[in-house]
Scaffold this motif. Structure first.
Motif, PDB file in Angstrom:
ATOM      1  N   ASP A  10       0.892  -0.956  -0.068  1.00 32.37           N
ATOM      2  CA  ASP A  10       0.110  -0.155   0.117  1.00 32.37           C
ATOM      3  C   ASP A  10       0.988   1.150   0.123  1.00 32.37           C
ATOM      4  O   ASP A  10       1.963   1.047   0.564  1.00 32.37           O
ATOM      5  CB  ASP A  10      -0.693  -0.006   1.043  1.00 32.37           C
ATOM      6  CG  ASP A  10      -1.842   1.151   1.238  1.00 32.37           C
ATOM      7  OD1 ASP A  10      -2.191   1.748   0.293  1.00 32.37           O
ATOM      8  OD2 ASP A  10      -2.075   1.287   2.533  1.00 32.37           O
ATOM      9  N   ASP A  12      -0.194   4.966   0.616  1.00 35.50           N
ATOM     10  CA  ASP A  12      -0.618   5.831   1.946  1.00 35.50           C
ATOM     11  C   ASP A  12      -0.706   5.053   3.193  1.00 35.50           C
ATOM     12  O   ASP A  12      -1.966   4.508   3.428  1.00 35.50           O
ATOM     13  CB  ASP A  12      -2.109   6.473   1.239  1.00 35.50           C
ATOM     14  CG  ASP A  12      -1.880   7.312   0.019  1.00 35.50           C
ATOM     15  OD1 ASP A  12      -0.990   8.165   0.068  1.00 35.50           O
ATOM     16  OD2 ASP A  12      -2.531   7.038  -0.987  1.00 35.50           O
ATOM     17  N   GLY A  13      -0.046   5.563   3.987  1.00 39.87           N
ATOM     18  CA  GLY A  13       0.131   4.651   5.335  1.00 39.87           C
ATOM     19  C   GLY A  13       1.427   4.299   5.533  1.00 39.87           C
ATOM     20  O   GLY A  13       2.385   4.655   6.166  1.00 39.87           O
ATOM     21  N   ASP A 132      -0.435  -2.575   4.814  1.00 41.69           N
ATOM     22  CA  ASP A 132      -1.429  -1.586   4.675  1.00 41.69           C
ATOM     23  C   ASP A 132      -1.910  -0.955   5.898  1.00 41.69           C
ATOM     24  O   ASP A 132      -1.781  -1.571   7.121  1.00 41.69           O
ATOM     25  CB  ASP A 132      -2.809  -2.164   4.092  1.00 41.69           C
ATOM     26  CG  ASP A 132      -3.638  -1.253   3.501  1.00 41.69           C
ATOM     27  OD1 ASP A 132      -3.483  -1.296   2.038  1.00 41.69           O
ATOM     28  OD2 ASP A 132      -4.177  -0.534   4.119  1.00 41.69           O
ATOM     29  N   ASP A 133      -2.303   0.303   5.935  1.00 43.68           N
ATOM     30  CA  ASP A 133      -2.949   0.608   7.445  1.00 43.68           C
ATOM     31  C   ASP A 133      -4.320   0.650   7.801  1.00 43.68           C
ATOM     32  O   ASP A 133      -4.674   1.287   8.713  1.00 43.68           O
ATOM     33  CB  ASP A 133      -2.639   2.275   7.162  1.00 43.68           C
ATOM     34  CG  ASP A 133      -3.209   3.075   6.062  1.00 43.68           C
ATOM     35  OD1 ASP A 133      -3.200   2.468   4.884  1.00 43.68           O
ATOM     36  OD2 ASP A 133      -3.828   4.070   6.207  1.00 43.68           O
ATOM     37  N   MET A 134      -5.066   0.028   6.921  1.00 48.60           N
ATOM     38  CA  MET A 134      -6.666  -0.146   7.086  1.00 48.60           C
ATOM     39  C   MET A 134      -6.980  -1.472   7.220  1.00 48.60           C
ATOM     40  O   MET A 134      -8.304  -1.770   7.464  1.00 48.60           O
ATOM     41  CB  MET A 134      -6.955   0.379   5.775  1.00 48.60           C
ATOM     42  CG  MET A 134      -6.977   1.764   5.406  1.00 48.60           C
ATOM     43  SD  MET A 134      -7.437   3.171   6.504  1.00 48.60           S
ATOM     44  CE  MET A 134      -9.238   2.961   5.751  1.00 48.60           C
TER      45      MET A 134
HETATM   46 MG   LIG Z   1      -3.648   3.118   2.821  1.00 46.37          MG
END
Ligand SMILES: [Mg+2]
Length: 185
Positions: A10, A12-13, A132-134
């Motif tokens: 990913d 963003d994060g 991933d951040d999610m």
């Molecule tokens: Mg992300």
């Protein structure tokens, strides 16, 4: 010889710690980029569109990722623009495989993160780590149920991005997999 596991990235994060509290994260460089998915949501001729989206990236992340025993692939809303816009800024080749999502930000009937089903399908039974951040526990459970190979969902806080401990974890996971493919679940 066994194929290397996939490292699904990913942007963003993990690579762009967009929630960083400090205005200048050590080692990171700020960029102004205009990915299509962002640009299409801005007002035409607006100041935001002229300035571009602020993205902070670490120029050594590419080399550090490539030093790991994985095959890298993009798992991001940036899709092919990750190769065009992110890769050169962090020192990755501009031709990594890209997961093409059928729909961005789709609502999942079971509350999964919108990337999860498409990502598992794309991995097609190969071992993978997904940074991933999610991701949530629901996604971890889904992957365990629907993916017939070792997989690790490695959550990365968007305040920090990938850190030294994450690189260590990634290396250890891949090495454990190679030494005993049945050991990691
Ligand atoms: Mg992300």
């Amino acid at each position: 010889m066994t194929a290397k596991p996939l490292l699904l990235l990913d942007v963003d994060g993990p690579l762009n710690p967009y929630a960083a509290r400090l205005p200048r994260l050590r080692g990171y460089t700020a960029h102004r980029l205009r990915p299509a998915n962002w640009s299409s949501r801005q007002t035409p001729d607006s100041r935001a569109l002229r300035r571009g989206l602020r993205v902070v990236l670490h120029p050594s992340h590419g080399a550090r990722l490539q030093a790991l025993p994985y095959e890298l692939a993009w798992a991001t809303t940036w899709m092919h623009e990750a190769n065009e816009l992110i890769a050169p800024a962090i020192g990755l080749p501009g031709d990594l495989p890209v997961i093409e999502w059928p729909e961005l930000f789709a609502t999942d009937p079971d509350g999964l993160y919108w990337k999860t089903r498409a990502l598992v399908e794309w991995a097609a039974g190969r071992p993978f780590v997904w940074v991933d951040d999610m991701v949530t526990d629901l996604d971890v459970a889904y992957v365990r149920e629907h993916h017939d190979a070792p997989a690790l969902l490695l959550p990365i806080h968007p305040r920090h991005g990938l850190r030294a401990a994450d690189f260590v974890r990634l290396r250890e996971w891949a090495e454990a997999l190679t030494s005993d493919p049945a050991a990691e679940e």
